[in-house]
Enzyme design. Structure first.
Site, PDB file in Angstrom:
ATOM      1  N   THR A  32      36.622  33.630  49.480  1.00 22.60           N
ATOM      2  CA  THR A  32      37.858  34.866  49.792  1.00 22.60           C
ATOM      3  C   THR A  32      37.373  36.596  50.246  1.00 22.60           C
ATOM      4  O   THR A  32      37.442  37.331  50.840  1.00 22.60           O
ATOM      5  CB  THR A  32      39.402  35.188  48.940  1.00 22.60           C
ATOM      6  OG1 THR A  32      38.508  35.554  47.903  1.00 22.60           O
ATOM      7  CG2 THR A  32      40.007  33.964  49.510  1.00 22.60           C
ATOM      8  N   ASN A  34      34.429  36.728  50.734  1.00 20.40           N
ATOM      9  CA  ASN A  34      33.373  36.494  51.829  1.00 20.40           C
ATOM     10  C   ASN A  34      34.066  36.990  53.030  1.00 20.40           C
ATOM     11  O   ASN A  34      33.783  38.153  54.407  1.00 20.40           O
ATOM     12  CB  ASN A  34      33.308  35.189  52.181  1.00 20.40           C
ATOM     13  CG  ASN A  34      31.773  34.885  51.212  1.00 20.40           C
ATOM     14  OD1 ASN A  34      30.974  35.571  50.422  1.00 20.40           O
ATOM     15  ND2 ASN A  34      31.535  33.230  50.850  1.00 20.40           N
ATOM     16  N   TYR A  86      28.439  30.891  38.855  1.00 17.75           N
ATOM     17  CA  TYR A  86      27.563  29.614  39.115  1.00 17.75           C
ATOM     18  C   TYR A  86      26.989  29.662  39.786  1.00 17.75           C
ATOM     19  O   TYR A  86      25.780  30.705  39.594  1.00 17.75           O
ATOM     20  CB  TYR A  86      28.481  29.478  40.581  1.00 17.75           C
ATOM     21  CG  TYR A  86      28.554  29.390  41.914  1.00 17.75           C
ATOM     22  CD1 TYR A  86      28.871  30.907  42.433  1.00 17.75           C
ATOM     23  CD2 TYR A  86      27.409  29.815  42.589  1.00 17.75           C
ATOM     24  CE1 TYR A  86      29.052  31.881  43.100  1.00 17.75           C
ATOM     25  CE2 TYR A  86      27.703  30.407  43.994  1.00 17.75           C
ATOM     26  CZ  TYR A  86      28.504  30.794  44.155  1.00 17.75           C
ATOM     27  OH  TYR A  86      28.148  32.276  45.617  1.00 17.75           O
ATOM     28  N   ASN A 162      41.065  25.189  52.444  1.00 16.89           N
ATOM     29  CA  ASN A 162      39.013  25.301  50.774  1.00 16.89           C
ATOM     30  C   ASN A 162      40.022  24.361  49.817  1.00 16.89           C
ATOM     31  O   ASN A 162      39.399  25.146  48.725  1.00 16.89           O
ATOM     32  CB  ASN A 162      39.507  26.683  50.355  1.00 16.89           C
ATOM     33  CG  ASN A 162      37.916  27.481  51.840  1.00 16.89           C
ATOM     34  OD1 ASN A 162      37.317  26.754  52.465  1.00 16.89           O
ATOM     35  ND2 ASN A 162      37.778  28.375  51.679  1.00 16.89           N
ATOM     36  N   GLY A 224      34.092  22.383  62.675  1.00 16.10           N
ATOM     37  CA  GLY A 224      33.023  22.568  62.583  1.00 16.10           C
ATOM     38  C   GLY A 224      32.658  22.733  64.028  1.00 16.10           C
ATOM     39  O   GLY A 224      32.948  23.736  65.072  1.00 16.10           O
ATOM     40  N   ASP A 255      35.117  31.370  56.635  1.00 18.03           N
ATOM     41  CA  ASP A 255      35.177  32.197  55.686  1.00 18.03           C
ATOM     42  C   ASP A 255      35.425  33.841  56.719  1.00 18.03           C
ATOM     43  O   ASP A 255      35.931  34.394  56.922  1.00 18.03           O
ATOM     44  CB  ASP A 255      34.864  32.464  54.394  1.00 18.03           C
ATOM     45  CG  ASP A 255      34.507  31.870  53.325  1.00 18.03           C
ATOM     46  OD1 ASP A 255      35.619  30.883  53.023  1.00 18.03           O
ATOM     47  OD2 ASP A 255      33.679  31.960  53.060  1.00 18.03           O
TER      48      ASP A 255
END
Ligand code: ADP
Length: 302
Positions: A32, A34, A86, A162, A224, A255
C-alpha cells in the site's frame, strides 16, 4: 471535514536486500505504501495510515515518505517499538525468497481497541488483503466499522486482494475476511493469480461475477501481460496491457497499476481510460529493478 483525496491503510517494513559480496542494503517497502508513493507522484493528495516506532528506522521511513509527498500526519508512533522487517534472499537461479520479522510490528495494532483511525473526510480509502491480514479478527471488525462509517459519509473504498497465504491462518479465514471486506467495497482490483489462489476459480469471467456478487460496483481484474478485464453494471470490457520489451522486475506491478487507475478515476477519467493509465505506469515500473522507479522514468501524462 474534507481531507486528502485518498487514505491508504497498511504496513511498510524495513527491507534488507542482497548486494554483491554477501552484503545487504537497507531500504523499505510495502504494497500500500508503493501505491501511495505513485499516487503522490501523480498529484493525488494521499495520507498513509499506519503505525511505526520511535526508532531511527521509523524516522527514516517517515522522512522518505514525506519527501515523496505522501502525507504522514496520520501515522501513529509507538514509543519503544520497532517496525517490521523482511530480508530478500536470492538463490542461484535468481528466484527470490522473503523472510519476515513482523509479528510484533506496531502497524498490526492500528485497529486495536485504543481507538481506530478516523477515516472520515477522504474521497477514497485504499487498502489490500495484506492490510487485512495484519489486524486479526477483532481489529478487522473495527476496521470494517470505520469503513462503513466513512462510506456512509460519502467516501468510496478501493481494495486490492493481494492474497498472501502466509499472512493468514488458513485460506478459509482469508476468504471469510475478504468476503466481508468486499461487501463494503466500491472498487475491487484483484489480480487473476491472487483471485484464483484464494477462490480456486481460474476463469476470469467467473471471477468477475464472483467479485461483483459480493458487493463492488466496479471490478478490475489484472492479468499480468494480458488485458485487464473491467466490469461494472452489465458491462464487461477488456483493456490491453502496454507491451513491454524487456521486463526487469515485476515488483509493484499491481501496486503501481492501482495508483495509475485510481489517480485517473479521481481526475474524472472513465474506467477504460483509467485502466490504460494503470497499464502505462505498471509498464514503466516493471522496466526497472525494485518497487519504486526513478521519478524521471514516470510516464508522461497522456
Ligand atoms: P500483480 O503484480 O498484482 O500480481 P499482475 O501480474 O496482474 O498483478 O500485473 C499488474 C499489471 O502490471 C498488469 O495489469 C499490467 O498492467 C502490468 N504487467 C504485469 N506484467 C506485465 C508484462 N509482462 N507486460 C506488460 N505489463 C505487465
Amino acid at each position: 471535514m474534507t481531507r486528502g483525496d485518498v487514505a491508504a491503510i497498511g504496513e511498510c517494513m524495513v527491507e534488507l536486500s542482497p548486494r554483491p559480496g554477501g552484503l545487504y542494503g537497507l531500504g523499505f517497502g510495502g504494497d500500500t505504501l508503493n501505491t501511495s508513493i505513485y499516487l503522490a507522484r501523480l498529484g493525488v493528495a494521499v495520507d498513509y495510515l499506519t503505525a511505526l516506532g520511535d526508532d531511527p528506522f521509523s524516522q527514516d521511513m517517515l522522512s522518505a515518505w514525506a519527501a515523496e509527498g505522501v502525507g504522514t500526519g496520520a501515522v501513529r508512533r509507538k514509543p519503544g517499538r520497532l517496525p517490521g522487517l523482511y530480508l530478500i534472499q536470492t538463490d542461484g537461479a535468481g528466484e527470490r525468497r522473503f523472510h519476515y520479522w513482523r509479528d510484533q510490528a506496531p502497524a498490526r495494532e492500528l485497529f486495536a481497541d485504543s481507538g481506530s483511525p478516523d477515516l472520515s473526510g477522504y474521497r477514497w480509502i485504499y487498502l489490500s488483503g495484506i492490510s487485512l491480514s495484519l489486524y486479526g479478527e477483532a481489529g478487522r471488525k473495527r476496521l470494517y466499522g470505520a469503513l462503513d462509517a466513512a462510506r456512509a459519509a460519502g467516501a468510496r473504498v478501493a481494495f486490492d486482494l493481494n492474497y498472501r497465504p502466509r499472512g493468514w491462518p488458513s485460506a478459509s479465514a482469508a476468504a471469510e475476511a475478504v468476503d466481508a471486506m468486499l461487501s463494503r467495497c466500491d472498487l475491487a482490483m484483484p489480480s487473476l493469480d491472487d483471485a484464483s489462489a484464494l477462490y480456486g476459480i481460474s476463469e476470469a469471467g467467473d471471477l468477475l461475477r464472483r467479485f461483483r456478487s459480493l458487493g463492488p460496483e466496479e471490478v478490475v481484474l489484472k492479468q499480468g501481460p494480458a488485458a485487464a478485464m473491467l466490469a461494472w453494471g452489465e458491462t464487461v470490457v477488456e483493456v490491453p496491457a502496454t507491451a513491454v520489451a524487456a521486463v526487469v522486475d515485476t515488483t509493484a506491478a499491481g501496486d503501481s497499476f492501482n495508483a495509475g487507475y485510481l489517480a485517473a478515476r479521481l481526475a474524472g477519467a472513465s474506467a477504460m481510460d483509467a485502466a490504460s493509465a494503470g497499464h502505462r505506469l505498471a509498464a514503466s515500473v516493471i522496466g526497472f529493478p525494485g518497487a519504486i522507479i526513478p521519478r524521471a522514468a514516470m510516464p508522461a501524462a497522456p
